[in-house]
Design a protein around this motif. Structure first.
Motif, PDB file in Angstrom:
ATOM      1  N   ALA A  41       0.831  -1.199   0.000  1.00 14.08           N
ATOM      2  CA  ALA A  41       0.000   0.000   0.000  1.00 14.08           C
ATOM      3  C   ALA A  41       0.868   1.253   0.000  1.00 14.08           C
ATOM      4  O   ALA A  41       1.938   1.287   0.599  1.00 14.08           O
ATOM      5  N   ALA A  42       0.362   2.275  -0.690  1.00 11.61           N
ATOM      6  CA  ALA A  42       1.103   3.529  -0.768  1.00 11.61           C
ATOM      7  C   ALA A  42       1.072   4.253   0.574  1.00 11.61           C
ATOM      8  O   ALA A  42       0.112   4.145   1.336  1.00 11.61           O
ATOM      9  N   ASP A  43       2.132   4.995   0.868  1.00 16.18           N
ATOM     10  CA  ASP A  43       2.169   5.788   2.088  1.00 16.18           C
ATOM     11  C   ASP A  43       1.208   6.963   1.969  1.00 16.18           C
ATOM     12  O   ASP A  43       0.966   7.484   0.892  1.00 16.18           O
ATOM     13  N   ILE A  44       0.657   7.382   3.116  1.00 21.84           N
ATOM     14  CA  ILE A  44      -0.304   8.475   3.148  1.00 21.84           C
ATOM     15  C   ILE A  44       0.440   9.806   3.118  1.00 21.84           C
ATOM     16  O   ILE A  44       1.410  10.002   3.843  1.00 21.84           O
ATOM     17  N   ALA A  73      -7.952   9.230  13.113  1.00 13.49           N
ATOM     18  CA  ALA A  73      -6.562   8.769  13.245  1.00 13.49           C
ATOM     19  C   ALA A  73      -5.995   8.492  11.862  1.00 13.49           C
ATOM     20  O   ALA A  73      -6.712   8.100  10.935  1.00 13.49           O
ATOM     21  N   VAL A  74      -4.677   8.687  11.730  1.00 13.57           N
ATOM     22  CA  VAL A  74      -3.977   8.415  10.479  1.00 13.57           C
ATOM     23  C   VAL A  74      -2.786   7.530  10.774  1.00 13.57           C
ATOM     24  O   VAL A  74      -2.097   7.692  11.786  1.00 13.57           O
ATOM     25  N   GLY A  75      -2.576   6.518   9.920  1.00 14.09           N
ATOM     26  CA  GLY A  75      -1.442   5.627  10.036  1.00 14.09           C
ATOM     27  C   GLY A  75      -0.570   5.694   8.794  1.00 14.09           C
ATOM     28  O   GLY A  75      -0.685   6.610   7.973  1.00 14.09           O
ATOM     29  N   ALA A  76       0.304   4.698   8.629  1.00 14.75           N
ATOM     30  CA  ALA A  76       1.225   4.703   7.490  1.00 14.75           C
ATOM     31  C   ALA A  76       0.508   4.460   6.172  1.00 14.75           C
ATOM     32  O   ALA A  76       0.907   4.979   5.137  1.00 14.75           O
TER      33      ALA A  76
END
Length: 420
Positions: A19-22, A148-151
């Motif tokens: 998955a691409a990074d945010i 919330a935000v993750g990688a």
């Protein structure tokens, strides 16, 4: 030859994907277990409704920067009063807990309320036994909002629950209410879910169990109609638009026509025929303070939108040359002089703008064939030609030097020159 084929197959296999990074993101969540909207002709407010109260209200916001904020209030009067009171009277609305990032505070707690905010997570929760005098009482009223935000993903969630709410001194009782909305974005697409459940509704002591979540119980609307109460059943939906998602669960709406309710309960004759003549004319409107009251049980909303981080610049890439300064007629271009620190501004010359540092993005893994400046097809063609040439040279040498026996019986192959 078989080794060359194996090498070609390995080169053709793509690198494992992930998955691409945010990169940038925007998140929000809001939850209100019980909301009461008051419509009155006595309050001089040029808006509808003239008053509003939200029990166990929570809200969170989180965005790139990062910037985070969370609010929790056991009795929220709406944004006009909750956030606009400092501008009107000089102090903040006291029944709330606030948290913010980076300004702070990062965590604030009050009885029945808590709010936290950080760089990657904002969360608020509220819950207590609450009520509005003469209108309703509620037990087990709780809500929570999280952003919330993750990688690899950004997520917002809002949840409300009500154990029991009693409206108008037990005229209508709603039990077992739960609403939930979730929105997620991974930078490539948005997704989300939204759902609600209601266990039972009681009107004038008659119970109506809810058997199908998507429709009100049979006979419930007919019982409410003589009381001047209309019911709108909840609805849940999720809207997707590219990388964004918005999930909403609109609550159970009870609209009370106060004048019709007075007539249905037989109170109109007592108020208007007995008490009104005993009061001064200026106080008679106080007998009818409300025209309409709307009670919303359960209301949640969650929104998420994110984009993938941009790839970093290759290390060997040379920076673009700066444009040359124009040369004045008949002279050489003068080199620009950088202003010394603390020097006063010069008239007619705009001062240089400060450039914010940009965080470097992490490089994503590519294919094994991604040689800088060389197309993958050219690499494969060169390897194939080399493998075929090597195989041909080996076969031709075997044929010339060791492929057939000598007619005279002498050994074949290249003679050993060391034994001359």
């Amino acid at each position: 030859m078989r080794y060359a084929i194996v090498v070609l197959l390995l080169l053709l296999c793509p690198a494992p994907a992930r998955a691409a990074d945010i990169g940038g993101f925007t998140l929000s969540a809001r939850a209100a277990p019980v909301s009461v909207l008051l419509h009155s002709d006595l309050i001089p407010v040029p808006a509808e409704p003239q008053g509003e109260v939200h029990l166990s209200y929570t809200r969170t916001e989180l965005g790139s920067g990062p910037i985070g904020r969370s609010v929790a209030s056991s009795l929220w009067p709406g944004a006009a009063v909750g956030t606009g009171l400092p501008q009107l009277v000089g102090f903040a609305y006291p029944v709330q807990a606030n948290a913010a990032h980076p300004g702070g505070p990062a965590d604030e707690s009050k009885p029945g309320m808590r709010a936290t905010a950080g760089a990657a997570r904002a969360e608020s929760s509220a819950g207590a036994r609450q009520g509005v005098p003469f209108l309703l009482t509620a037990d087990g009223v709780t809500s929570s909002s999280v952003s919330a935000v993750g990688a690899t993903e950004a997520r917002s969630a809002a949840v409300t629950s009500v154990q029991t709410i009693s409206l108008l001194a037990g005229l209508v009782v709603v039990s077992g209410v739960r609403f939930e909305s979730v929105a997620v974005s991974d930078g490539g697409k948005g997704s989300g879910t939204s759902a609600f459940s209601v266990a039972e509704i009681t009107v004038l002591g008659q119970k109506f169990p809810v058997e199908a979540p998507g429709a009100p119980p049979d006979g419930l609307l007919k019982v409410l109609e003589p009381l001047g109460i209309t019911l709108t059943w909840p609805a849940a939906a999720t809207k997707l638009d590219g990388t964004s998602a918005t999930s909403t669960s609109r609550g159970l709406v009870l609209t009370v026509d106060v004048l019709a309710l007075r007539t249905g309960l037989g109170l109109g004759g007592i108020l208007d025929g007995v008490l009104a003549p005993l009061l001064p004319e200026e106080l008679v409107p106080l007998l009818n303070p409300l025209r309409k009251m709307v009670v919303v049980v359960g209301d949640t909303e969650a929104a998420a939108n994110a984009s993938a981080s941009a790839p970093s610049t290759p290390p060997d890439a040379a920076p673009a040359p700066a444009p040359a300064a124009p040369v004045p007629p008949g002279g050489e271009a003068a080199a620009p002089l950088a202003p010394s620190p603390g020097s006063p501004p010069v008239a007619g010359v705009a001062p240089p703008k400060a450039v914010a540092p940009v965080a470097s993005a992490r490089t994503k893994p590519g294919s094994v064939l991604g040689f800088p400046g060389v197309p993958a097809l050219l690499v494969l063609a060169g390897l194939g030609v080399a493998a075929a040439g090597a195989f041909g040279v080996k076969s031709f040498g075997t044929f010339l030097l060791g492929g057939a026996p000598c007619p005279s019986g002498h050994p074949t192959g290249v003679p050993d020159l060391r034994n001359g």
